[in-house]
Motif scaffolding. Structure first.
Motif, short mmCIF file in Angstrom:
data_model
loop_
_atom_site.label_atom_id
_atom_site.label_comp_id
_atom_site.label_asym_id
_atom_site.label_seq_id
_atom_site.Cartn_x
_atom_site.Cartn_y
_atom_site.Cartn_z
N CYS A 70 0.71 -1.23 -0.06
CA CYS A 70 0.11 -0.15 0.14
C CYS A 70 0.91 1.18 -0.02
O CYS A 70 1.87 1.32 0.82
N PRO A 71 0.63 2.06 -1.10
CA PRO A 71 1.55 3.33 -0.80
C PRO A 71 1.43 4.28 0.34
O PRO A 71 2.30 4.99 0.42
N SER A 72 0.33 3.96 1.21
CA SER A 72 0.49 4.83 2.40
C SER A 72 0.93 4.20 3.68
O SER A 72 1.63 4.92 4.46
N CYS A 73 0.56 2.77 3.72
CA CYS A 73 0.90 2.07 4.88
C CYS A 73 1.47 0.75 5.05
O CYS A 73 2.13 0.27 5.81
N SER A 74 2.11 0.55 3.69
CA SER A 74 2.97 -0.62 3.12
C SER A 74 2.31 -1.97 3.73
O SER A 74 2.99 -2.97 3.63
N GLU A 75 0.95 -1.97 3.81
CA GLU A 75 0.08 -3.20 3.84
C GLU A 75 0.29 -3.93 2.65
O GLU A 75 0.26 -3.46 1.41
N ILE A 76 0.52 -5.36 2.82
CA ILE A 76 0.54 -6.13 1.47
C ILE A 76 -0.95 -6.59 0.81
O ILE A 76 -1.76 -6.78 1.40
N LEU A 77 -0.83 -6.04 -0.38
CA LEU A 77 -2.19 -6.13 -1.28
C LEU A 77 -1.93 -6.96 -2.66
O LEU A 77 -0.91 -6.89 -3.31
N SER A 78 -2.52 -7.92 -2.56
CA SER A 78 -2.60 -8.66 -3.74
C SER A 78 -3.42 -8.23 -4.75
O SER A 78 -4.63 -7.86 -4.89
N ILE A 79 -2.82 -7.87 -6.01
CA ILE A 79 -3.62 -7.18 -7.17
C ILE A 79 -4.03 -8.08 -8.18
O ILE A 79 -5.12 -7.67 -8.79
N VAL A 81 -10.69 -1.69 -8.74
CA VAL A 81 -9.97 -0.79 -7.83
C VAL A 81 -9.80 -1.45 -6.54
O VAL A 81 -10.48 -1.97 -5.89
N ILE A 82 -8.50 -1.27 -6.09
CA ILE A 82 -7.84 -1.76 -4.83
C ILE A 82 -8.03 -0.77 -3.71
O ILE A 82 -7.42 0.21 -3.63
N ILE A 83 -8.65 -1.06 -2.53
CA ILE A 83 -8.73 -0.18 -1.50
C ILE A 83 -8.04 -0.70 -0.12
O ILE A 83 -8.52 -2.02 0.18
N CYS A 84 -6.86 -0.14 0.15
CA CYS A 84 -6.33 -0.91 1.50
C CYS A 84 -7.26 -1.16 2.66
O CYS A 84 -7.76 -0.08 2.98
N PRO A 85 -7.30 -2.27 2.96
CA PRO A 85 -8.17 -2.65 4.33
C PRO A 85 -7.70 -2.04 5.52
O PRO A 85 -8.42 -1.99 6.42
N LYS A 86 -6.47 -1.57 5.57
CA LYS A 86 -5.92 -1.27 6.76
C LYS A 86 -6.07 0.35 6.98
O LYS A 86 -6.56 0.91 7.99
N THR A 92 -6.73 3.67 1.86
CA THR A 92 -6.12 4.06 0.76
C THR A 92 -6.45 3.82 -0.35
O THR A 92 -6.35 2.42 -0.63
N THR A 93 -6.90 4.37 -1.53
CA THR A 93 -7.11 3.62 -2.84
C THR A 93 -6.00 3.57 -3.71
O THR A 93 -5.38 4.57 -3.92
N CYS A 94 -5.55 2.56 -4.18
CA CYS A 94 -4.21 2.42 -4.90
C CYS A 94 -4.66 2.84 -6.28
O CYS A 94 -5.71 2.29 -7.01
N SER A 95 -3.91 3.78 -6.97
CA SER A 95 -4.21 4.35 -8.07
C SER A 95 -4.05 3.12 -9.28
O SER A 95 -3.22 2.22 -9.11
N LYS A 96 -4.44 3.35 -10.52
CA LYS A 96 -4.45 2.31 -11.33
C LYS A 96 -3.01 2.23 -11.86
O LYS A 96 -2.18 1.41 -12.31
#
Length: 210
Positions: free
Chosen positions: A28-37, A50-55, A58-62
């Protein structure tokens, strides 16, 4: 990535297992949470993707997702074409360390492409650079735990190396922890009399004061 390159959806056991997508995950660009794309994820919109960090929400931009995918493709291309073989050891080491520095900020520590950079880099590091080698082995560990079954000899060997580097740095408690994990795996997978099991036991006995 296979779909874009070879025009088919792979249906092998690992590709259809949603948990395996952690091997191509990002931070995650804001908190470094691991996100599977890739795959179906609870934090990924099934329609818009669209991926939104659950922690941190933050919305991860395309653009950030495309950057990660392009990075993985680039790493794969460099390693598959074996461009490193045309470089001397020092040039290859610098090149790989620059790749690591470039991609670590947004590829997760479980990302197999980042791990492949580490695997190519480790043999090119001076064996006396114990701190650097320890850190690279630790950085690759989480990915290897996903890639290999629990008692796989390759994982045990990796843990043994971590233990040895801790020993060289005189951090005996940490060394005992990793060497014990390795010993249990090696005894189970290869047997107590296997040369690798014996070598690990010898290292373990050193830090145990036997």
């Amino acid at each position: 990535m296979l779909k874009d390159t070879w025009y088919f959806d792979c249906q092998c056991t690992r590709c259809v297992d949603n948990q395996e997508h952690i091997l191509t995950s990002i931070k995650c660009p804001s908190c470094s949470e691991i996100l599977s794309i890739f795959g179906e994820q609870p934090y990924k919109d099934p329609v818009t993707q669209v991926i939104i960090c659950p922690k941190c929400l933050t919305t991860c931009s395309k653009e950030s997702v495309f950057e990660a995918v392009n990075a993985m493709r680039f790493i794969d291309e460099v390693l598959e074409k074996d461009e490193l073989s045309s470089m001397n050891n020092e040039t290859a080491r610098i090149f790989l360390q620059e790749l690591l520095e470039r991609f670590t900020p947004f590829l997760s520590h479980t990302n197999v492409y980042l791990c492949r950079i580490l695997q190519a880099l480790i043999p090119r590091i001076d064996p006396e650079e114990h701190e650097t080698l320890l850190q690279y082995h630790l950085n690759a560990l989480d990915c290897m735990k996903v890639c290999y079954p629990h008692n796989h000899p390759a994982l045990a060997f990796h843990l043994m190396n971590i233990g040895i580097f801790y020993t060289r740095l005189k951090r005996d408690e940490d060394a005992r922890n990793y060497l014990t994990q390795s010993q249990n795996m090696l005894d189970f997978a290869l047997g107590k009399d296997h040369p690798m099991s014996c070598a690990n036991r010898a290292e373990l006995e050193k830090v145990q004061g036997v």
